[in-house]
Write an enzyme that holds these catalytic residues in place. Sequence first.
Site, PDB file in Angstrom:
ATOM      1  N   ASN A   1     -25.341   2.229 100.486  1.00  0.00           N
ATOM      2  CA  ASN A   1     -24.575   3.442 100.736  1.00  0.00           C
ATOM      3  C   ASN A   1     -23.404   3.044 101.641  1.00  0.00           C
ATOM      4  O   ASN A   1     -23.585   2.252 102.553  1.00  0.00           O
ATOM      5  CB  ASN A   1     -25.478   4.468 101.448  1.00  0.00           C
ATOM      6  CG  ASN A   1     -24.781   5.792 101.646  1.00  0.00           C
ATOM      7  OD1 ASN A   1     -23.713   6.034 101.076  1.00  0.00           O
ATOM      8  ND2 ASN A   1     -25.379   6.656 102.444  1.00  0.00           N
ATOM      9  N   GLY A   2     -22.221   3.589 101.385  1.00  0.00           N
ATOM     10  CA  GLY A   2     -21.064   3.271 102.219  1.00  0.00           C
ATOM     11  C   GLY A   2     -19.999   2.553 101.407  1.00  0.00           C
ATOM     12  O   GLY A   2     -20.018   2.576 100.177  1.00  0.00           O
TER      13      GLY A   2
ATOM     14  N   GLU B   1     -12.766  29.421 106.186  1.00  0.00           N
ATOM     15  CA  GLU B   1     -14.130  29.028 105.819  1.00  0.00           C
ATOM     16  C   GLU B   1     -14.579  29.786 104.561  1.00  0.00           C
ATOM     17  O   GLU B   1     -15.241  29.218 103.682  1.00  0.00           O
ATOM     18  CB  GLU B   1     -15.076  29.297 107.002  1.00  0.00           C
ATOM     19  CG  GLU B   1     -16.566  29.273 106.694  1.00  0.00           C
ATOM     20  CD  GLU B   1     -17.053  28.006 106.000  1.00  0.00           C
ATOM     21  OE1 GLU B   1     -16.319  27.013 105.952  1.00  0.00           O
ATOM     22  OE2 GLU B   1     -18.175  28.030 105.456  1.00  0.00           O
TER      23      GLU B   1
ATOM     24  N   LYS C   1     -23.734  16.463 100.203  1.00  0.00           N
ATOM     25  CA  LYS C   1     -24.075  17.156 101.440  1.00  0.00           C
ATOM     26  C   LYS C   1     -23.560  16.433 102.682  1.00  0.00           C
ATOM     27  O   LYS C   1     -23.048  17.044 103.600  1.00  0.00           O
ATOM     28  CB  LYS C   1     -25.598  17.310 101.522  1.00  0.00           C
ATOM     29  CG  LYS C   1     -26.092  18.043 102.740  1.00  0.00           C
ATOM     30  CD  LYS C   1     -25.695  19.495 102.692  1.00  0.00           C
ATOM     31  CE  LYS C   1     -26.096  20.262 103.933  1.00  0.00           C
ATOM     32  NZ  LYS C   1     -25.287  21.492 104.067  1.00  0.00           N
TER      33      LYS C   1
ATOM     34  N   LYS D   1     -16.087  28.218 101.012  1.00  0.00           N
ATOM     35  CA  LYS D   1     -17.382  28.618 100.451  1.00  0.00           C
ATOM     36  C   LYS D   1     -17.207  29.048  99.001  1.00  0.00           C
ATOM     37  O   LYS D   1     -17.970  28.656  98.127  1.00  0.00           O
ATOM     38  CB  LYS D   1     -17.942  29.760 101.302  1.00  0.00           C
ATOM     39  CG  LYS D   1     -19.365  29.805 101.553  1.00  0.00           C
ATOM     40  CD  LYS D   1     -20.005  28.780 102.466  1.00  0.00           C
ATOM     41  CE  LYS D   1     -19.528  27.395 102.449  1.00  0.00           C
ATOM     42  NZ  LYS D   1     -19.657  26.588 103.588  1.00  0.00           N
TER      43      LYS D   1
ATOM     44  N   HIS E   1       5.303  35.462 104.411  1.00  0.00           N
ATOM     45  CA  HIS E   1       6.220  34.322 104.519  1.00  0.00           C
ATOM     46  C   HIS E   1       6.134  33.403 103.300  1.00  0.00           C
ATOM     47  O   HIS E   1       6.634  32.282 103.342  1.00  0.00           O
ATOM     48  CB  HIS E   1       5.929  33.535 105.803  1.00  0.00           C
ATOM     49  CG  HIS E   1       6.125  34.358 107.045  1.00  0.00           C
ATOM     50  ND1 HIS E   1       7.370  34.744 107.492  1.00  0.00           N
ATOM     51  CD2 HIS E   1       5.236  34.907 107.905  1.00  0.00           C
ATOM     52  CE1 HIS E   1       7.235  35.480 108.579  1.00  0.00           C
ATOM     53  NE2 HIS E   1       5.942  35.596 108.847  1.00  0.00           N
TER      54      HIS E   1
ATOM     55  N   CYS F   1     -24.721   8.991  98.973  1.00  0.00           N
ATOM     56  CA  CYS F   1     -25.809   8.379  98.222  1.00  0.00           C
ATOM     57  C   CYS F   1     -27.126   8.508  98.988  1.00  0.00           C
ATOM     58  O   CYS F   1     -27.127   8.559 100.210  1.00  0.00           O
ATOM     59  CB  CYS F   1     -25.523   6.905  98.000  1.00  0.00           C
ATOM     60  SG  CYS F   1     -23.890   6.621  97.354  1.00  0.00           S
TER      61      CYS F   1
ATOM     62  N   ARG G   1     -27.866  14.828  98.616  1.00  0.00           N
ATOM     63  CA  ARG G   1     -26.856  13.971  99.234  1.00  0.00           C
ATOM     64  C   ARG G   1     -25.830  13.443  98.242  1.00  0.00           C
ATOM     65  O   ARG G   1     -24.741  13.052  98.614  1.00  0.00           O
ATOM     66  CB  ARG G   1     -27.540  12.772  99.903  1.00  0.00           C
ATOM     67  CG  ARG G   1     -28.357  13.130 101.108  1.00  0.00           C
ATOM     68  CD  ARG G   1     -29.081  11.911 101.586  1.00  0.00           C
ATOM     69  NE  ARG G   1     -28.165  10.913 102.092  1.00  0.00           N
ATOM     70  CZ  ARG G   1     -27.834  10.785 103.362  1.00  0.00           C
ATOM     71  NH1 ARG G   1     -28.332  11.592 104.247  1.00  0.00           N
ATOM     72  NH2 ARG G   1     -27.005   9.846 103.751  1.00  0.00           N
TER      73      ARG G   1
ATOM     74  N   GLU H   1     -16.280  25.992  96.700  1.00  0.00           N
ATOM     75  CA  GLU H   1     -17.361  25.015  96.510  1.00  0.00           C
ATOM     76  C   GLU H   1     -18.327  25.397  95.404  1.00  0.00           C
ATOM     77  O   GLU H   1     -18.723  24.549  94.609  1.00  0.00           O
ATOM     78  CB  GLU H   1     -18.182  24.910  97.801  1.00  0.00           C
ATOM     79  CG  GLU H   1     -17.631  23.989  98.818  1.00  0.00           C
ATOM     80  CD  GLU H   1     -18.539  23.928 100.031  1.00  0.00           C
ATOM     81  OE1 GLU H   1     -19.006  22.836 100.347  1.00  0.00           O
ATOM     82  OE2 GLU H   1     -18.781  24.974 100.665  1.00  0.00           O
TER      83      GLU H   1
ATOM     84  N   TRP I   1     -23.446   8.694  94.534  1.00  0.00           N
ATOM     85  CA  TRP I   1     -22.263   9.565  94.500  1.00  0.00           C
ATOM     86  C   TRP I   1     -21.101   8.587  94.433  1.00  0.00           C
ATOM     87  O   TRP I   1     -20.797   7.897  95.405  1.00  0.00           O
ATOM     88  CB  TRP I   1     -22.218  10.413  95.771  1.00  0.00           C
ATOM     89  CG  TRP I   1     -21.167  11.461  95.785  1.00  0.00           C
ATOM     90  CD1 TRP I   1     -21.243  12.714  95.252  1.00  0.00           C
ATOM     91  CD2 TRP I   1     -19.870  11.373  96.398  1.00  0.00           C
ATOM     92  NE1 TRP I   1     -20.091  13.402  95.501  1.00  0.00           N
ATOM     93  CE2 TRP I   1     -19.221  12.610  96.189  1.00  0.00           C
ATOM     94  CE3 TRP I   1     -19.185  10.365  97.090  1.00  0.00           C
ATOM     95  CZ2 TRP I   1     -17.943  12.869  96.653  1.00  0.00           C
ATOM     96  CZ3 TRP I   1     -17.911  10.628  97.553  1.00  0.00           C
ATOM     97  CH2 TRP I   1     -17.308  11.870  97.330  1.00  0.00           C
TER      98      TRP I   1
HETATM   99  C1  F6R Z   1     -18.959  22.961 103.223  1.00  0.00           C
HETATM  100  C2  F6R Z   1     -19.597  21.831 103.845  1.00  0.00           C
HETATM  101  C3  F6R Z   1     -18.760  20.671 104.245  1.00  0.00           C
HETATM  102  C4  F6R Z   1     -19.248  20.132 105.596  1.00  0.00           C
HETATM  103  C5  F6R Z   1     -18.479  18.855 105.971  1.00  0.00           C
HETATM  104  C6  F6R Z   1     -18.938  18.334 107.315  1.00  0.00           C
HETATM  105  O1  F6R Z   1     -19.862  23.968 102.918  1.00  0.00           O
HETATM  106  O2  F6R Z   1     -20.786  21.824 104.033  1.00  0.00           O
HETATM  107  O3  F6R Z   1     -17.413  21.004 104.291  1.00  0.00           O
HETATM  108  O4  F6R Z   1     -19.069  21.111 106.552  1.00  0.00           O
HETATM  109  O5  F6R Z   1     -18.666  17.880 105.009  1.00  0.00           O
HETATM  110  O6  F6R Z   1     -20.296  18.060 107.311  1.00  0.00           O
HETATM  111  P1  F6R Z   1     -21.135  17.986 108.641  1.00  0.00           P
HETATM  112  O7  F6R Z   1     -21.226  19.356 109.195  1.00  0.00           O
HETATM  113  O8  F6R Z   1     -22.460  17.460 108.202  1.00  0.00           O
HETATM  114  O9  F6R Z   1     -20.402  17.065 109.557  1.00  0.00           O
END
Ligand code: F6R
Length: 593
Positions: free
Chosen positions: A102-103, A471, A588, A475, A494, A2, A28, A478, A76
Amino acid sequence: MCGIFGYLGPRNDAAHMALLGLKNLEYRGYDSWGVACKTDHHLEIEKHIGKISEVTNLKTELEQADTHLAIGHSRWATHGGVTENNAHPHLSQNGKIAIVHNGIIENYLELREELSAKGFKFVSETDTETIGHLIEFYYQGNFEQAFAKAIQRLQGRYAVLAIHKDHNLILAARKGSPLIVGVGSTENEFFIGSDVPAFLQYTNRVMYLDDDQMVIIGENGAYFLEISTKQVVEKRIITLDLDLESAEKGSFPHFMIKEIMEQKETIQRAINQDTKTIEILAEAIRKAHGTFFIGCGTAGKVALAGSYLFSRIAKKHVNFTFGSEFASYQDFLNEKALLVCISQSGETADTLEAIEVAKKKGVTVASIVNVESSTMARTSDIVLPIKAGPEKAVASTKATTSQLAILTLLAYATANRLKEGQYLLVSTAGEINDMLNPRYEDHIRKLADQIKEVESMYIIGKGLNYAIALEAAIKLQEVSYIHAEGFAGGELKHGPIALISQGTPCIAIVANDETKADILGNAMEVKARGGYIIGISPDNSEIFDYWIKVPDGGNTSPIVNIIPIQILAYHLAIVRKNNPDMPRNLAKSVTVK
Ligand code: F6R
């Protein structure tokens, strides 16, 4: 998660400013939003479901309201669905107090029961509503006192703002969730936000609220207190080295592609470090009895790649775990252990909780972070900033490669070969600069167009590039919403190879190292079962149906190999008509557990 914004000062369009502040925080979290402001002796509220990005003005009389005090929130959802009722701000029962939060309030059910028994009625399903009712319950004319009493009843992680119709004040408290006070250019003008971009257009001078503290923002200044003792805390005003332009899209259609292209410079910036801190952390790793690399999501994949880099370059074993799993290792921790946290935001709750676990055992904590003012940076013993600049697209791109660059440098430093590492990374940064040209992007755009209808795709890697296969999958998931999974190439036979059918795309990440023959062999096994092989490699191979050339990065292959996959994910999002900057269900900065 949030976003929170607050303003108190001489400007008279505080409600509209709250709207603008929330728009800057939308990355966010963004399923609903709302604004509350104080006009004479009333509180006015406007709340909506949906995205704030398309909104230019508030829809009610708040837009024109003559108001100097407002708070806002973009939500959020955690407790309760996405409804207008559940959107913040929330009012206390008598309508005199408005709250944004927030939280997560972990004991909210207990508090709700207690307040219901006292006659309070709840109109939302949120945990937040309990806070307003609690303050109302304790209120006997002194807003600050009632606020402090209510906050002391809360368990969990939170950042809370409260306003009262009879007081020209914003009260705020935090525990485990960021709140930053912005100091305006005119006397007694204050902002408060969950992140600096909320008010960066007005000021870059800030004061940080720490855990278990509250701030009273009023017409005569901002006063910080320890909540339990009421002791006044003096805060320093810090001027941040951030400008508005670096937090804007410029001529790019989306932040994601802007941030991918910024990798022309960001890797170079990451390695232009004060080598003193690198050496200090390298020495700590050499000495530690047990080093743990942790992170979540993409940062977790970087941490895993780091464990391979250390094994290969520094010949040093480091343990890898996701932030959320770290607590299971606590029996192996003592004062000689070292925790290295990797995070873009520095606010990820799972990683912050791991730090709490580590600190209780006397472990030294280091962090490799982008947001230098974050909770993680401020609670770590050693901080290595990655200097990637604001990363606003939800999917991490430039922060990922900068983190990888720093870990590579650190591995070389641990092996007492820092200069060699610097030389290698400078040369890789130059090659990435050359690679990121319009023709390269176009070649990948064509591939996106070709595979846009597929239901599933797979990515294989080995050694240094195993973590990059994982990774790559995140990507693609997402932003394209295509089912994507990453595997260690050797693992396919396997089990997962059963998933391959005619035309299934499989990205093979083929580095020019001792893993090359094996991963090409794994790609061949996929091809023999009808798979469509996309090779990411310095050299072409007859096995590849589509080849994306990358520079031969040697030990920097994880850095160069993830970039074309970031571009592919972006273009898949575009051809599939998804917004790459704001993927569904994601936020984010994940500040809840
Ligand atoms: C994926 C992504 C998330 C963050 C994860 C940790 O593209 O951005 O998986 O990597 O939420 O976030 P940080 O790096 O801010 O601790």
